[in-house]
Write an enzyme that holds these catalytic residues in place. Sequence first.
Site, PDB file in Angstrom:
ATOM      1  N   HIS A 161       0.819  -1.212   0.000  1.00 18.76           N
ATOM      2  CA  HIS A 161       0.000   0.000   0.000  1.00 18.76           C
ATOM      3  C   HIS A 161       0.846   1.252   0.000  1.00 18.76           C
ATOM      4  CE1 HIS A 161      -2.183  -3.295   2.052  1.00 18.76           C
ATOM      5  NE2 HIS A 161      -3.155  -2.926   1.225  1.00 18.76           N
TER       6      HIS A 161
HETATM    7  S1  FES Z   1       1.659  -0.644   3.350  1.00 16.50           S
HETATM    8 FE1  FES Z   1       0.030  -1.958   3.686  1.00 16.50          FE
HETATM    9  S2  FES Z   1       1.000  -3.746   4.346  1.00 16.50           S
HETATM   10 FE2  FES Z   1       2.639  -2.392   4.019  1.00 16.50          FE
END
Ligand code: FES
Length: 241
Positions: free
Chosen positions: A206
């Site tokens: 993410h």
């Molecule tokens: S940014 Fe979501 S798991 Fe690493």
Amino acid sequence: MPALTTASRTLARSWTAHQLPAVRASCSAIQTQTRSVSEVSTTSSFDSPFKGMGSSQGTTKIPSFAKYRNKSGESSTKVFQYFMVGTMGAITAMGAKATVQDFLVNMSASADVLAQAKVEIDLSAIPEGKNVIIKWRGKPVFIRHRTESEIQEAEDTKWEALRDPQSDQDRVQKPDWLIMLGVCTHLGCVPIGEAGDFGGWFCPCHGSHYDISGRIRKGPAPLNLEVPPYEFPEEGKVVIG
Ligand code: FES
């Protein structure tokens, strides 16, 4: 209506006049029978075995249990009772202890799990400026041999304003060795080393960016990468766990 009442009275009188002699006859028969029973009982030939016994003798003969009595007295019986109660209590306590002990031994970690509880790493095999990933308790652990410039950058960062404020000195025991869990604090992905906007680690899941001290600088992760317990038992060796 008055005629009906008069007729019913006449009927009741005539019924009583007819029934009264019969009732009287049955009463006299009962009296006769009662008298004959009392006469029979007084003149009965049945001879009771308790007849004529005085009140001092009574009608109940209690057998003697004297020969079954303990000759050595009451105190020796009590000693035996105390001995039995104490022995049974001791046996019960030993059984309970053995049961609890077996249960705890069964629930404790097995030898192979205990062997993984600590991991020793030879640091001399990790050149400066390189990352190594090892496995500890099923999780990846990042070991970074930091360069002088990386140490300087990590220490110069204004950490008070960061999302999870932590100084670099609080995250390392020796400045040239950065040791932390390789688990993103967002949703648990494994970040990529030597990547991201801050020269540290980048989580592609993410888009979380960690700096060269493993502190979260950008993206959805809420916390810095976790530092596990570790120690340096001797120069060039680290034990994690
Ligand atoms: S940014 Fe979501 S798991 Fe690493």
